[in-house]
Write a protein that holds these residues in place. Structure first.
Motif, PDB file in Angstrom:
ATOM      1  N   GLY A  28       0.869  14.973  16.009  1.00  0.00           N
ATOM      2  CA  GLY A  28       1.289  16.234  16.601  1.00  0.00           C
ATOM      3  C   GLY A  28       1.706  17.205  15.507  1.00  0.00           C
ATOM      4  N   PRO A  29       1.532  18.509  15.738  1.00  0.00           N
ATOM      5  CA  PRO A  29       1.790  19.490  14.696  1.00  0.00           C
ATOM      6  C   PRO A  29       3.261  19.601  14.317  1.00  0.00           C
ATOM      7  N   LEU A  30       4.189  19.194  15.180  1.00  0.00           N
ATOM      8  CA  LEU A  30       5.605  19.343  14.863  1.00  0.00           C
ATOM      9  C   LEU A  30       6.222  18.069  14.306  1.00  0.00           C
ATOM     10  N   LYS A  31       5.498  16.963  14.383  1.00  0.00           N
ATOM     11  CA  LYS A  31       6.041  15.701  13.888  1.00  0.00           C
ATOM     12  C   LYS A  31       5.845  15.605  12.383  1.00  0.00           C
ATOM     13  N   LYS A  32       6.793  14.934  11.736  1.00  0.00           N
ATOM     14  CA  LYS A  32       6.690  14.676  10.303  1.00  0.00           C
ATOM     15  C   LYS A  32       5.557  13.681  10.073  1.00  0.00           C
ATOM     16  N   PRO A  33       4.667  13.920   9.109  1.00  0.00           N
ATOM     17  CA  PRO A  33       3.582  12.976   8.866  1.00  0.00           C
ATOM     18  C   PRO A  33       4.136  11.594   8.515  1.00  0.00           C
ATOM     19  N   ALA A  34       3.456  10.566   8.990  1.00  0.00           N
ATOM     20  CA  ALA A  34       3.862   9.200   8.664  1.00  0.00           C
ATOM     21  C   ALA A  34       3.708   8.988   7.167  1.00  0.00           C
ATOM     22  N   ALA A  35       4.736   8.402   6.562  1.00  0.00           N
ATOM     23  CA  ALA A  35       4.699   8.192   5.109  1.00  0.00           C
ATOM     24  C   ALA A  35       3.768   7.049   4.761  1.00  0.00           C
ATOM     25  N   THR A  36       3.037   7.229   3.705  1.00  0.00           N
ATOM     26  CA  THR A  36       2.223   6.165   3.146  1.00  0.00           C
ATOM     27  C   THR A  36       2.548   6.107   1.671  1.00  0.00           C
ATOM     28  N   VAL A  40       4.618   8.695  -1.472  1.00  0.00           N
ATOM     29  CA  VAL A  40       5.837   8.191  -2.097  1.00  0.00           C
ATOM     30  C   VAL A  40       5.720   8.339  -3.610  1.00  0.00           C
ATOM     31  N   ASN A  41       6.810   8.713  -4.257  1.00  0.00           N
ATOM     32  CA  ASN A  41       6.837   8.837  -5.709  1.00  0.00           C
ATOM     33  C   ASN A  41       6.989   7.434  -6.309  1.00  0.00           C
ATOM     34  N   LYS A  42       5.913   6.915  -6.893  1.00  0.00           N
ATOM     35  CA  LYS A  42       5.919   5.551  -7.431  1.00  0.00           C
ATOM     36  C   LYS A  42       6.947   5.366  -8.533  1.00  0.00           C
ATOM     37  N   GLY A  43       7.081   6.355  -9.405  1.00  0.00           N
ATOM     38  CA  GLY A  43       8.067   6.269 -10.483  1.00  0.00           C
ATOM     39  C   GLY A  43       9.483   6.159  -9.934  1.00  0.00           C
ATOM     40  N   ASP A  44       9.750   6.914  -8.887  1.00  0.00           N
ATOM     41  CA  ASP A  44      11.063   6.864  -8.237  1.00  0.00           C
ATOM     42  C   ASP A  44      11.333   5.464  -7.689  1.00  0.00           C
ATOM     43  N   ILE A  45      10.348   4.883  -7.026  1.00  0.00           N
ATOM     44  CA  ILE A  45      10.509   3.551  -6.432  1.00  0.00           C
ATOM     45  C   ILE A  45      10.685   2.512  -7.532  1.00  0.00           C
ATOM     46  N   ARG A  46       9.914   2.614  -8.613  1.00  0.00           N
ATOM     47  CA  ARG A  46      10.032   1.649  -9.718  1.00  0.00           C
ATOM     48  C   ARG A  46      11.415   1.726 -10.358  1.00  0.00           C
ATOM     49  N   ARG A  47      11.943   2.940 -10.530  1.00  0.00           N
ATOM     50  CA  ARG A  47      13.291   3.084 -11.106  1.00  0.00           C
ATOM     51  C   ARG A  47      14.344   2.501 -10.169  1.00  0.00           C
ATOM     52  N   GLY A  69       9.996   0.685   9.003  1.00  0.00           N
ATOM     53  CA  GLY A  69      10.340  -0.652   8.539  1.00  0.00           C
ATOM     54  C   GLY A  69       9.162  -1.589   8.383  1.00  0.00           C
ATOM     55  N   ASP A  70       8.179  -1.496   9.291  1.00  0.00           N
ATOM     56  CA  ASP A  70       7.033  -2.410   9.217  1.00  0.00           C
ATOM     57  C   ASP A  70       6.041  -2.038   8.113  1.00  0.00           C
ATOM     58  N   LYS A  71       6.253  -0.917   7.448  1.00  0.00           N
ATOM     59  CA  LYS A  71       5.356  -0.479   6.367  1.00  0.00           C
ATOM     60  C   LYS A  71       5.993  -0.618   4.982  1.00  0.00           C
ATOM     61  N   VAL A  72       7.253  -1.041   4.919  1.00  0.00           N
ATOM     62  CA  VAL A  72       7.971  -1.108   3.643  1.00  0.00           C
ATOM     63  C   VAL A  72       7.260  -2.010   2.638  1.00  0.00           C
ATOM     64  N   ASP A  73       6.878  -3.230   3.050  1.00  0.00           N
ATOM     65  CA  ASP A  73       6.234  -4.147   2.113  1.00  0.00           C
ATOM     66  C   ASP A  73       4.912  -3.585   1.592  1.00  0.00           C
ATOM     67  N   ALA A  74       4.152  -2.938   2.455  1.00  0.00           N
ATOM     68  CA  ALA A  74       2.874  -2.361   2.024  1.00  0.00           C
ATOM     69  C   ALA A  74       3.104  -1.256   0.997  1.00  0.00           C
ATOM     70  N   VAL A  75       4.101  -0.422   1.224  1.00  0.00           N
ATOM     71  CA  VAL A  75       4.406   0.656   0.278  1.00  0.00           C
ATOM     72  C   VAL A  75       4.876   0.057  -1.044  1.00  0.00           C
ATOM     73  N   ARG A  77       4.164  -2.925  -2.268  1.00  0.00           N
ATOM     74  CA  ARG A  77       3.019  -3.546  -2.950  1.00  0.00           C
ATOM     75  C   ARG A  77       2.202  -2.503  -3.701  1.00  0.00           C
ATOM     76  N   ASP A  78       2.075  -1.324  -3.111  1.00  0.00           N
ATOM     77  CA  ASP A  78       1.283  -0.275  -3.741  1.00  0.00           C
ATOM     78  C   ASP A  78       2.039   0.421  -4.875  1.00  0.00           C
ATOM     79  N   CYS A  79       3.345   0.545  -4.756  1.00  0.00           N
ATOM     80  CA  CYS A  79       4.131   1.312  -5.730  1.00  0.00           C
ATOM     81  C   CYS A  79       4.558   0.509  -6.952  1.00  0.00           C
ATOM     82  N   LEU A  80       4.854  -0.763  -6.766  1.00  0.00           N
ATOM     83  CA  LEU A  80       5.376  -1.550  -7.879  1.00  0.00           C
ATOM     84  C   LEU A  80       4.244  -2.045  -8.773  1.00  0.00           C
TER      85      LEU A  80
END
Length: 174
Positions: A28-36, A40-47, A69-75, A77-80
């Motif tokens: 929907g146009p007013l909803k925040k896009p789902a994060a993938t 996400v800033n990979k450097g931020d997550i690594r720090r 919550g169900d996407k945390v591990d996938a994110v 895996r991609d960021c680290l």
């Protein structure tokens, strides 16, 4: 030529848009896009992975990037970085800080013993075994657990680590 990509799914989109038509319909146009992980800033997550527990990281990803919550591990895996990247950093740290040490990466193969820690070192006459795991994601196998116990029982030091700071604590603890 750089292509514009959807912030939700990464699909190629027309210039000037942030979201593809499919994601716009679904969110929907007013909803925040789902994060993938692409949003996400990979450097931020690594720090942050150096200091946050998994629960704190999950909360941070949800609050900062909108990761469900169900996407945390996938994110994560991609960021680290890969496990081998952590191994390289740790081996270099040991060599830099203990130049008289003898350090090697245990090679796996048909003639090697299973469960041996990724990095082995002799520092000041003491054997150390470091099983390197990616933060939040790495899990010890039963054989690795048993091997770590056997190394400790034989008088060596063994630990599961992700960062040089953890290696330093093991070595510093003598």
């Amino acid at each position: 030529m750089s292509e514009d990509r959807c912030v939700c799914c990464g699909a190629i989109i027309p210039e000037g848009r942030q979201v593809c038509p499919t994601c716009e319909r679904n969110n929907g146009p007013l909803k925040k896009p789902a994060a993938t992980s692409t949003a996400v800033n990979k450097g931020d997550i690594r720090r942050k992975s150096h200091t946050l527990t998994k629960k704190e990281m999950s909360r941070y990803l949800k609050d900062r990037y909108g990761v469900p919550g169900d996407k945390v591990d996938a994110v994560l895996r991609d960021c680290l970085a890969s496990e081998s990247a952590y191994q390289t950093i740790i081996m270099q740290w040991i060599r830099d800080n203990y130049p008289r040490s003898f350090v090697w990466k245990a090679a796996a193969g048909p003639y090697s013993r299973g469960g041996i820690p990724d990095i082995c070192a002799i520092i000041n006459g003491r054997f150390y075994g470091f099983e390197v795991k990616r933060p939040y994601l790495g899990k010890l196998s039963r054989l690795q657990e048993e091997t770590i116990k056997a190394i400790k029982a034989a008088g060596g030091k063994a630990a599961v680590v992700s960062f040089p700071e953890e290696v330093e604590a093991v070595i510093g603890g003598g």
